[in-house]
Design a protein around this motif. Sequence first.
Motif, mmCIF file in Angstrom:
data_model
loop_
_atom_site.group_PDB
_atom_site.id
_atom_site.type_symbol
_atom_site.label_atom_id
_atom_site.label_comp_id
_atom_site.label_asym_id
_atom_site.label_seq_id
_atom_site.Cartn_x
_atom_site.Cartn_y
_atom_site.Cartn_z
ATOM 1 N N LEU A 102 0.728 -0.881 0.339
ATOM 2 C CA LEU A 102 -0.034 -0.310 0.073
ATOM 3 C C LEU A 102 1.180 1.215 0.238
ATOM 4 C CD1 LEU A 102 -3.156 0.874 -0.380
ATOM 5 C CD2 LEU A 102 -2.700 1.161 2.776
ATOM 6 N N TYR A 103 2.349 1.447 0.948
ATOM 7 C CA TYR A 103 2.843 2.466 1.048
ATOM 8 C C TYR A 103 3.520 1.993 -0.518
ATOM 9 C CZ TYR A 103 2.831 2.199 5.942
ATOM 10 O OH TYR A 103 1.588 2.349 7.038
ATOM 11 N N ALA A 104 4.391 1.487 -1.131
ATOM 12 C CA ALA A 104 4.533 1.598 -1.955
ATOM 13 C C ALA A 104 3.784 2.042 -3.551
ATOM 14 C CB ALA A 104 5.396 0.084 -2.757
ATOM 15 N N HIS A 105 2.633 1.658 -3.148
ATOM 16 C CA HIS A 105 1.716 2.226 -4.349
ATOM 17 C C HIS A 105 1.386 3.414 -4.352
ATOM 18 C CE1 HIS A 105 -2.251 1.507 -6.842
ATOM 19 N NE2 HIS A 105 -2.600 2.252 -6.360
ATOM 20 N N HIS A 106 1.104 3.957 -3.097
ATOM 21 C CA HIS A 106 1.058 5.463 -2.981
ATOM 22 C C HIS A 106 2.318 6.610 -3.690
ATOM 23 C CE1 HIS A 106 -2.917 5.527 -2.420
ATOM 24 N NE2 HIS A 106 -3.472 4.053 -2.297
ATOM 25 N N ALA A 107 3.347 6.324 -2.891
ATOM 26 C CA ALA A 107 4.856 6.178 -3.398
ATOM 27 C C ALA A 107 4.766 6.743 -4.687
ATOM 28 C CB ALA A 107 5.740 5.446 -3.149
ATOM 29 N N ILE A 108 4.375 5.471 -5.435
ATOM 30 C CA ILE A 108 3.936 6.004 -6.875
ATOM 31 C C ILE A 108 2.993 7.519 -7.114
ATOM 32 C CG2 ILE A 108 4.031 4.992 -9.159
ATOM 33 C CD1 ILE A 108 5.370 3.075 -8.054
ATOM 34 N N GLN A 109 1.464 6.605 -6.900
ATOM 35 C CA GLN A 109 1.022 8.031 -6.947
ATOM 36 C C GLN A 109 1.220 9.613 -6.411
ATOM 37 O OE1 GLN A 109 -1.578 6.401 -8.650
ATOM 38 N NE2 GLN A 109 -0.539 4.586 -8.495
ATOM 39 N N ILE A 114 12.526 7.193 -6.497
ATOM 40 C CA ILE A 114 13.946 6.519 -6.908
ATOM 41 C C ILE A 114 14.691 6.043 -7.283
ATOM 42 C CG2 ILE A 114 14.562 4.041 -5.593
ATOM 43 C CD1 ILE A 114 12.821 6.019 -3.610
ATOM 44 N N SER A 115 16.163 6.167 -7.857
ATOM 45 C CA SER A 115 16.398 6.686 -8.488
ATOM 46 C C SER A 115 16.909 4.534 -8.747
ATOM 47 C CB SER A 115 18.097 6.334 -8.050
ATOM 48 O OG SER A 115 19.243 6.418 -9.324
ATOM 49 N N GLU A 159 13.502 -6.018 -7.702
ATOM 50 C CA GLU A 159 12.043 -5.674 -7.000
ATOM 51 C C GLU A 159 11.427 -5.265 -6.035
ATOM 52 O OE1 GLU A 159 9.389 -4.662 -9.663
ATOM 53 O OE2 GLU A 159 11.287 -4.532 -10.703
ATOM 54 N N ILE A 160 12.185 -6.507 -4.936
ATOM 55 C CA ILE A 160 12.305 -6.592 -3.753
ATOM 56 C C ILE A 160 12.689 -5.464 -3.437
ATOM 57 C CG2 ILE A 160 13.043 -7.263 -1.368
ATOM 58 C CD1 ILE A 160 12.260 -10.310 -3.523
ATOM 59 N N ARG A 165 12.019 -0.229 -0.329
ATOM 60 C CA ARG A 165 12.288 1.773 -0.090
ATOM 61 C C ARG A 165 11.062 2.669 -0.832
ATOM 62 N NH1 ARG A 165 17.470 4.029 -1.399
ATOM 63 N NH2 ARG A 165 18.354 1.713 -1.268
ATOM 64 N N LEU A 166 10.210 2.941 -1.741
ATOM 65 C CA LEU A 166 9.005 3.058 -2.128
ATOM 66 C C LEU A 166 8.379 2.870 -0.314
ATOM 67 C CD1 LEU A 166 7.925 2.120 -5.613
ATOM 68 C CD2 LEU A 166 8.967 4.198 -4.764
ATOM 69 N N ALA A 167 8.630 2.261 0.186
ATOM 70 C CA ALA A 167 7.693 2.073 1.362
ATOM 71 C C ALA A 167 8.044 2.859 1.782
ATOM 72 C CB ALA A 167 7.211 0.139 1.467
ATOM 73 N N SER A 168 9.458 2.675 2.834
ATOM 74 C CA SER A 168 9.763 3.890 3.233
ATOM 75 C C SER A 168 9.959 4.872 3.557
ATOM 76 C CB SER A 168 11.404 2.841 3.715
ATOM 77 O OG SER A 168 11.929 4.028 4.004
ATOM 78 N N GLU A 169 10.206 5.337 2.181
ATOM 79 C CA GLU A 169 9.606 6.808 2.083
ATOM 80 C C GLU A 169 8.880 7.965 2.007
ATOM 81 O OE1 GLU A 169 12.672 8.717 0.926
ATOM 82 O OE2 GLU A 169 13.512 7.337 0.978
ATOM 83 N N MET A 170 7.629 6.386 1.101
ATOM 84 C CA MET A 170 6.273 6.782 1.746
ATOM 85 C C MET A 170 5.864 6.868 3.873
ATOM 86 S SD MET A 170 3.424 7.570 0.023
ATOM 87 C CE MET A 170 3.205 9.021 0.785
ATOM 88 N N GLN A 171 6.639 6.129 3.979
ATOM 89 C CA GLN A 171 6.074 5.923 5.313
ATOM 90 C C GLN A 171 6.548 7.313 6.208
ATOM 91 O OE1 GLN A 171 8.106 2.407 6.838
ATOM 92 N NE2 GLN A 171 6.089 1.624 6.901
ATOM 93 N N LYS A 172 8.166 7.840 5.594
ATOM 94 C CA LYS A 172 8.640 8.837 6.280
ATOM 95 C C LYS A 172 8.159 10.065 5.819
ATOM 96 C CE LYS A 172 13.631 10.689 5.696
ATOM 97 N NZ LYS A 172 13.000 12.206 5.463
ATOM 98 N N LYS A 173 7.589 10.462 4.369
ATOM 99 C CA LYS A 173 6.779 11.240 3.684
ATOM 100 C C LYS A 173 5.276 11.629 5.563
ATOM 101 C CE LYS A 173 4.127 13.427 0.579
ATOM 102 N NZ LYS A 173 3.928 13.352 -0.927
ATOM 103 N N ILE A 174 5.135 10.471 5.395
ATOM 104 C CA ILE A 174 3.944 11.038 6.317
ATOM 105 C C ILE A 174 4.091 11.438 7.843
ATOM 106 C CG2 ILE A 174 1.504 9.385 8.162
ATOM 107 C CD1 ILE A 174 2.320 7.022 5.578
ATOM 108 N N VAL A 175 5.223 10.290 8.221
ATOM 109 C CA VAL A 175 5.606 10.978 9.510
ATOM 110 C C VAL A 175 6.134 12.515 9.421
ATOM 111 C CG1 VAL A 175 5.538 8.902 10.646
ATOM 112 C CG2 VAL A 175 7.203 9.681 9.877
#
Length: 479
Positions: A102-109, A114-115, A159-160, A165-175
């Motif tokens: 869910l985090y990774a999906h919305h990180a892209i949205q 991510i490089s 892919e893993i 990394r996307l999930a981590s960046e999305m969580q970071k953006k939220i907090v």
Amino acid sequence: MQLKIKNLKFSIKYSLIALSLLASVQTIFAQEIILEEETETVKDTVIPNQAIKVDGVAAVVGDYIVLDSDIDKNILQLKAAGVSTKEFSRCQIFGKLLEDKLYAHHAIQDSISISDLEIRSYVDQQIQQFLAQTNGSMEELLKFYNQDNEKEFREEMFEINKSQRLASEMQKKIVDEVEITPEEVREFFNKIPKDERPTFGTELKVLQIVLEPKVTEEEEQRIINQLKEYRKDVLENGASFSSKAVFYSQDPGSASKGGKYTLNRKKPRMVKEFRETAFSMEEGEISEPFKTDFGYHIIYLEKIRGQEYDVRHILLLPKIANSSVAEAKEKLEEVRVKIEAGEISFEDAAKEISEDEESGKLGGLLRNPVTQDFSFELTKMDPELYSQIQNLKEGDVSEVISEQDRKGALKYKLLMVKDRTDEHIADYAKDYLKIKELALNEKRFKAIDKWQDEKIMDTYIKVSESHRSCDFNSNWLKQ
């Protein structure tokens, strides 16, 4: 004693969020292969010795698919990172995978980028670390991960890592968007019953005076001459640079690999002097000897691949003369006597003679590398530092202590303890910063909870029938 927070009712969901954050960091930066793992039970579910590839689709979250095999792979990753999985059911771990997707999906949205080059570079590093544990056997590595070929394995690792990394960046953006006011901190503290308030362990500040025995000019020149001889032998006699690195380099991280490192212009890895020398060279060139904080080097530039430079190097460390060691120890002993006699304060002595630049300017105050302030909690202190100060009373000055820093340099130091605060029940005025962090964490958890509830309802999610019996903490079934 460690920080104790009694009956602060964070749910299992929050514990798993914290576990996921830890696991994401550890699996990205510290994975290892466990080739001989004993069978472990995860709440009535047996985890096999090796990953078994199962192709069933467990769930779809936005643009991501979660396979049944992903649950087993995640368990193996957690175990490889040193996290005990005995306390978690497969349903809980599956729930965490759903959260990550869910985090990774919305990180892209949300256009979080991510490089790909950075991820692929890290995958290269991971695979090299893995191969070191299989004695360089790619066949054994592919067998362990149940992959048919190296290309397939690299793509799955990519892919893993990218998803994590996307999930981590999305969580970071939220907090990162969460802030807290002094009034909210006060309300947080007041709502905790007095008999349930946290206990903070013994804390103190540590002061140090550091001296480093000097290398003589003669010894430095001897090392430079030796490196020049290695360079000459390779250039004029065709000797193998790689072999010389294996036999003579004193860099434990690369000697066994013939001194090889891969540098990336966009991702600094080595110290500045090393990078600048390497990036100024041509393929096939061997540098003149140069100095860094780690010692003296020569570099052979083996290959340039776009932004990546394959180099080999030889590191030699100058020897410290016994006379230099004795001089440093004697000087510190003299300072120690003066401090104890009251002729000079520890703080003034540190500013005057300490060769540790940061703490010297601060009167010897040692910064806590974890919290970035100047207080250390005894139970969380680095074991080596703890062993050096554990018998010191406040205001006592240690005997002269010798140690080697992370660069291998020999140093001598004096230590002193000050501002010791014994274990105590949280006090709002005295422990405001710690209480503020606890309050901020609770608010962050609530923000994550709210974000997740909203995004679950806004996102296409389908959980397979075989997993719909799970008792999820979040509304993944949208009931």
